[in-house]
Design an enzyme around this catalytic site. Structure first.
Site, PDB file in Angstrom:
ATOM      1  N   ASP A   1       1.197  -1.283  -0.737  1.00 50.61           N
ATOM      2  CA  ASP A   1      -0.092  -0.189  -0.554  1.00 50.61           C
ATOM      3  C   ASP A   1       0.973   0.945   0.251  1.00 50.61           C
ATOM      4  O   ASP A   1       1.958   1.394   0.641  1.00 50.61           O
ATOM      5  CB  ASP A   1      -0.709  -0.237   1.533  1.00 50.61           C
ATOM      6  CG  ASP A   1      -1.523   1.755   0.874  1.00 50.61           C
ATOM      7  OD1 ASP A   1      -2.849   1.108   0.474  1.00 50.61           O
ATOM      8  OD2 ASP A   1      -1.754   1.981   2.277  1.00 50.61           O
TER       9      ASP A   1
ATOM     10  N   GLU B   1       1.817  -0.110  -5.088  1.00 52.59           N
ATOM     11  CA  GLU B   1       0.487   0.530  -5.033  1.00 52.59           C
ATOM     12  C   GLU B   1       1.473   1.935  -5.668  1.00 52.59           C
ATOM     13  O   GLU B   1       1.816   2.858  -4.678  1.00 52.59           O
ATOM     14  CB  GLU B   1      -0.827   0.570  -4.517  1.00 52.59           C
ATOM     15  CG  GLU B   1      -1.920   1.671  -4.657  1.00 52.59           C
ATOM     16  CD  GLU B   1      -1.927   2.757  -3.973  1.00 52.59           C
ATOM     17  OE1 GLU B   1      -1.504   2.880  -2.727  1.00 52.59           O
ATOM     18  OE2 GLU B   1      -3.563   3.261  -3.906  1.00 52.59           O
TER      19      GLU B   1
HETATM   20  C1  AAO Z   1      -9.637   8.951   6.310  1.00 54.88           C
HETATM   21  C2  AAO Z   1     -10.563   9.368   5.968  1.00 54.88           C
HETATM   22  C3  AAO Z   1      -9.350  10.675   6.020  1.00 54.88           C
HETATM   23  C4  AAO Z   1      -8.668  10.507   7.096  1.00 54.88           C
HETATM   24  C5  AAO Z   1      -7.711   9.569   7.614  1.00 54.88           C
HETATM   25  C6  AAO Z   1      -7.000   9.351   8.379  1.00 54.88           C
HETATM   26  O1  AAO Z   1     -10.813   9.876   4.821  1.00 54.88           O
HETATM   27  O2  AAO Z   1      -9.984  11.930   5.721  1.00 54.88           O
HETATM   28  O3  AAO Z   1      -7.515  11.951   7.189  1.00 54.88           O
HETATM   29  O4  AAO Z   1      -8.969   8.101   7.364  1.00 54.88           O
HETATM   30  O5  AAO Z   1      -7.651   9.473   9.645  1.00 54.88           O
HETATM   31  C7  AAO Z   1      -7.746   4.836   2.434  1.00 54.88           C
HETATM   32  C8  AAO Z   1      -9.422   5.910   2.219  1.00 54.88           C
HETATM   33  C9  AAO Z   1      -8.819   6.810   3.016  1.00 54.88           C
HETATM   34  C10 AAO Z   1      -9.012   6.830   4.758  1.00 54.88           C
HETATM   35  C11 AAO Z   1      -7.728   5.629   4.600  1.00 54.88           C
HETATM   36  C12 AAO Z   1      -6.849   5.449   5.922  1.00 54.88           C
HETATM   37  O6  AAO Z   1      -8.650   5.960   1.434  1.00 54.88           O
HETATM   38  O7  AAO Z   1      -9.530   7.689   2.684  1.00 54.88           O
HETATM   39  O8  AAO Z   1      -8.197   7.741   5.058  1.00 54.88           O
HETATM   40  O9  AAO Z   1      -7.703   4.898   3.865  1.00 54.88           O
HETATM   41  O10 AAO Z   1      -8.146   4.988   6.569  1.00 54.88           O
HETATM   42  C13 AAO Z   1      -3.174   8.597  -2.499  1.00 54.88           C
HETATM   43  C14 AAO Z   1      -1.956   7.739  -2.204  1.00 54.88           C
HETATM   44  C15 AAO Z   1      -2.608   6.670  -2.430  1.00 54.88           C
HETATM   45  C16 AAO Z   1      -3.555   6.077  -1.725  1.00 54.88           C
HETATM   46  C17 AAO Z   1      -4.872   7.111  -2.110  1.00 54.88           C
HETATM   47  C18 AAO Z   1      -6.601   7.064  -1.336  1.00 54.88           C
HETATM   48  O11 AAO Z   1      -1.192   7.359  -3.309  1.00 54.88           O
HETATM   49  O12 AAO Z   1      -1.607   5.383  -2.175  1.00 54.88           O
HETATM   50  O13 AAO Z   1      -4.149   8.591  -1.721  1.00 54.88           O
HETATM   51  N1  AAO Z   1      -4.881   4.738  -1.420  1.00 54.88           N
HETATM   52  C19 AAO Z   1      -4.003   3.786  -0.325  1.00 54.88           C
HETATM   53  C20 AAO Z   1      -4.853   2.658  -0.668  1.00 54.88           C
HETATM   54  C21 AAO Z   1      -6.700   3.425  -0.095  1.00 54.88           C
HETATM   55  C22 AAO Z   1      -5.662   4.214   1.342  1.00 54.88           C
HETATM   56  C23 AAO Z   1      -4.184   4.245   1.790  1.00 54.88           C
HETATM   57  C24 AAO Z   1      -3.594   4.190   0.930  1.00 54.88           C
HETATM   58  C25 AAO Z   1      -3.880   4.905   2.967  1.00 54.88           C
HETATM   59  O14 AAO Z   1      -5.691   2.215  -1.526  1.00 54.88           O
HETATM   60  O15 AAO Z   1      -7.221   2.800   0.480  1.00 54.88           O
HETATM   61  O16 AAO Z   1      -6.804   5.193   2.290  1.00 54.88           O
HETATM   62  O17 AAO Z   1      -3.715   3.778   3.632  1.00 54.88           O
HETATM   63  C26 AAO Z   1      -3.396  11.945  -6.332  1.00 54.88           C
HETATM   64  C27 AAO Z   1      -2.236  11.445  -6.153  1.00 54.88           C
HETATM   65  C28 AAO Z   1      -2.224  10.229  -5.350  1.00 54.88           C
HETATM   66  C29 AAO Z   1      -3.338  10.374  -4.373  1.00 54.88           C
HETATM   67  C30 AAO Z   1      -4.512  10.788  -4.478  1.00 54.88           C
HETATM   68  C31 AAO Z   1      -5.496  11.071  -3.991  1.00 54.88           C
HETATM   69  O18 AAO Z   1      -4.103  11.564  -7.490  1.00 54.88           O
HETATM   70  O19 AAO Z   1      -1.807  11.270  -7.156  1.00 54.88           O
HETATM   71  O20 AAO Z   1      -1.131   9.489  -5.149  1.00 54.88           O
HETATM   72  O21 AAO Z   1      -3.268   8.507  -3.859  1.00 54.88           O
HETATM   73  O22 AAO Z   1      -4.685  12.286  -5.249  1.00 54.88           O
HETATM   74  O23 AAO Z   1      -6.515  10.962  -3.965  1.00 54.88           O
HETATM   75  C32 AAO Z   1      -6.143  12.745 -11.193  1.00 54.88           C
HETATM   76  C33 AAO Z   1      -4.547  12.801 -11.312  1.00 54.88           C
HETATM   77  C34 AAO Z   1      -3.832  11.888  -9.588  1.00 54.88           C
HETATM   78  C35 AAO Z   1      -4.785  11.920  -8.604  1.00 54.88           C
HETATM   79  C36 AAO Z   1      -6.353  11.233  -8.983  1.00 54.88           C
HETATM   80  C37 AAO Z   1      -7.038  11.722  -7.110  1.00 54.88           C
HETATM   81  O24 AAO Z   1      -6.661  11.455 -11.347  1.00 54.88           O
HETATM   82  O25 AAO Z   1      -4.151  12.174 -12.253  1.00 54.88           O
HETATM   83  O26 AAO Z   1      -2.801  11.623  -9.902  1.00 54.88           O
HETATM   84  O27 AAO Z   1      -6.444  12.956  -9.150  1.00 54.88           O
HETATM   85  O28 AAO Z   1      -6.845  12.501  -6.835  1.00 54.88           O
END
Ligand code: AAO
Length: 529
Positions: free
Chosen positions: A229, A265
């Site tokens: 992850d 990932e």
């Molecule tokens: C939760 C709450 C938060 C709170 C946190 C702590 O939602 O508000 O602050 O708890 O209390 C998952 C959920 C999260 C959750 C987290 C922990 O999705 O909402 O937070 O569990 O419970 C980035 C990372 C990527 C990650 C993704 C979600 O790089 O690794 O965010 N995925 C993994 C898992 C995921 C998990 C985590 C990581 C954490 O698969 O399930 O989170 O363990 C851009 C960046 C990406 C970034 C995204 C974020 O992407 O490039 O790197 O991913 O933003 O949304 C276009 C762009 C693209 C962009 C995309 C999305 O497509 O081209 O670049 O838009 O904006």
């Protein structure tokens, strides 16, 4: 002179062969982390998102083994925070509070039993591991955890590992908030908190050792590898050090010297300084461009046409085939959390989802992963689902429900089981039957009707236009009568759906109405009457 010259030559020769040997060894080593260790020629992974271990074990024995699935990606098995939403959000699994193998999917004994039973029917287990961080900084203090271990987020105190303040990056992060504020800054992305998650100091041998102990415990239990992850948020050097501490796979099920399969990932759709390429030497990487582009093509958005996919794969700018882990949707972007936006085709758009997943499974590019989801009551406001946090089907006490199997082989109680849909299950088998065969005999109508084969072992035809497809095509297949495995399948000596007659010249006539339930047809060597 002659003697020393020949020694000199011999020395050079040995040096070259030594260099060659080292290169092969390193390359071979590197490749080893790219190897899924699929058994019996199997080729596809299913992500049984949020399933309980007992249900996965049963599914391996009753369905996945018999239907040739290569492996299962399981949700994070480590102890996690318990958040007090009514439906226990799915994402609490991504907030570890320790490495005890005890989560809402089950305890260590249930995990061990599942891994053994799945391995014994040829289905590998790949574990989703969260090693970049612990729980959210606002996670509070107490025993609200999946196994009751005490922790304190504010004090950075996780006694069940143990981790303490010195094991986190708080002092390394240079942003005022301690959070990632700008994905354009490499140091922030790797040394600050991702959405508030306490960022581990993975450059420390102590922290690396604890993480490696966790992963090696899973290797000892018999897993075949890991979905790692949030790799974008970890320095490649730190990951390399951790992977270097991993044991070889358990020889009860895998050949000696087998290294864990690693798929990392990394969301890279371009536009950021951190790219997937930085991680290729460590293992495979999730290719998020794949699902985003395939969704756009099947939705016919931005002028995209299926006929443009003649050079699908590296021709579309995706990463090298040998580095790619591909999927149509994943647990994040099926609910707007990851990358790909509205183009992503999920089970909510079932007709398109079947077409896109079947296209992926028919095409030779990448190691393929099929999503298997649960339903939730979406509540979309201004294009965002306000219920994107809702967890799996659960009892009133927050525990996850078991997966009931209906008489028609579908799943009940809110579990979607896309992997059990006839079209997808049969295309997993198609991918196994054509494994190793080249992409061949491409045809298109310069719009959204296409066909392609896999050598002489399989052929697939899509009609994504708003009119009928009616054409005779070169299939590359031996003459005979084949059952279409999309509208039905071969049962003993008859087809339950359409049948396709291939002539001795390999030509066959295809007629596909755009109003068909599934406007595509697929045949393969094992669906021949
Ligand atoms: C939760 C709450 C938060 C709170 C946190 C702590 O939602 O508000 O602050 O708890 O209390 C998952 C959920 C999260 C959750 C987290 C922990 O999705 O909402 O937070 O569990 O419970 C980035 C990372 C990527 C990650 C993704 C979600 O790089 O690794 O965010 N995925 C993994 C898992 C995921 C998990 C985590 C990581 C954490 O698969 O399930 O989170 O363990 C851009 C960046 C990406 C970034 C995204 C974020 O992407 O490039 O790197 O991913 O933003 O949304 C276009 C762009 C693209 C962009 C995309 C999305 O497509 O081209 O670049 O838009 O904006």
């Amino acid at each position: 002179m002659g003697k020393c010259l020949c020694f000199f030559r011999a020395g050079i020769h040995n040096l070259k062969s030594m260099k060659l040997f080292i290169l092969v060894a390193l390359f071979g080593l590197g490749l080893a982390q790219h190897n899924s260790h699929f058994r019996h020629g199997r080729t596809a992974i299913v992500h049984l998102f949020e399933w309980r271990w007992a249900d996965i074990a049963a599914e391996c024995e009753r369905f996945l083994g018999p239907n040739g699935f290569g492996g299962v990606q399981i949700s994070p098995p480590s102890e996690h925070i318990v958040l007090d939403h009514p439906w226990r959000p799915w994402y609490q699994r991504y907030q570890p509070i320790g490495f005890k193998l005890c989560s809402r999917s089950g305890n260590e004994n249930e995990l061990r039993d599942m891994i053994t039973r799945c391995n014994n029917v040829g289905v590998n287990i790949y574990v989703d591991v969260v090693i970049n961080h612990m729980c959210g900084s606002g996670g509070g203090e107490g025993t609200h955890s999946s196994c009751g271990s005490w922790f304190s987020a504010s004090k950075r105190d996780f006694p069940s590992v143990p981790f303490s303040k010195v094991d986190f990056n708080d002092n390394k992060c240079r942003t005022g908030s301690g959070e990632i504020e700008n994905y354009g800054d490499v140091n922030q992305v790797r040394d600050c908190r991702l959405v508030g998650l306490l960022d581990l100091a993975l450059e420390k041998d102590y922290v690396r050792g604890k993480v490696a102990d966790y992963l090696n415990k899973l290797v000892d239990l018999g897993v075949a590898g890991f979905r790692v992850d949030a790799c974008k948020h970890m320095w490649p050097g730190d990951l390399s050090a951790i992977y270097g501490l991993l044991k070889n796979l358990n020889t009860t099920w895998f050949p000696g010297g087998s290294k864990p399969f690693i798929f990392q990932e990394v969301i890279d759709l371009g536009g950021e300084p951190i790219t997937s390429r930085e991680y290729f030497h460590l293992g495979r990487v999730t290719e998020f461009k794949y699902g985003a582009k395939l969704g756009t093509v099947f939705r016919k958005w931005n002028g995209e046409k299926l006929s443009y996919t003649r050079n699908w794969g590296e021709g579309w700018g995706f990463m090298p085939n040998g580095d790619a882990l591909v999927f149509v949707d994943n647990h994040d972007n099926q609910r707007g959390h990851g990358a790909g936006g509205a183009a992503i085709v999920t089970f909510w758009d079932s007709r398109l989802h079947k077409m896109a997943v079947s296209y992926m499974l028919a095409h030779p590019y990448g190691v393929t992963r099929v999503m298997s989801s649960f339903r939730w009551n979406r509540h979309i406001v201004n294009g965002k689902d306000e219920n994107d946090w809702i967890g799996p089907p659960s009892h009133a006490d927050g525990s996850t429900k078991s997966v009931p199997i209906n008489a028609d082989q579908t799943c009940g109680d809110g579990w979607v089981c896309e992997h059990r849909w006839r079209q997808i299950k049969n295309m997993v088998i198609f991918r196994n039957v054509v494994n190793g065969q080249p992409h061949s005999n491409w045809w298109d109508n310069q719009s959204n009707q296409v066909a392609f084969g896999r050598g002489n072992r399989g052929f697939i035809v899509f009609n994504n236009d708003d009119w009928d497809l009616d054409v005779t095509l070169k299939t590359g297949m031996p003459g005979g009568t084949y059952c279409d495995i999309i509208s039905g399948q071969k049962n003993e000596s008859r087809c339950t759906g359409k049948q396709i007659n291939v002539g001795g010249d390999g030509q066959a006539h295809f007629k596909i109405s755009n109003r068909d339930e599934d406007p595509f047809v697929a045949i393969h060597a094992d669906s021949k009457l």
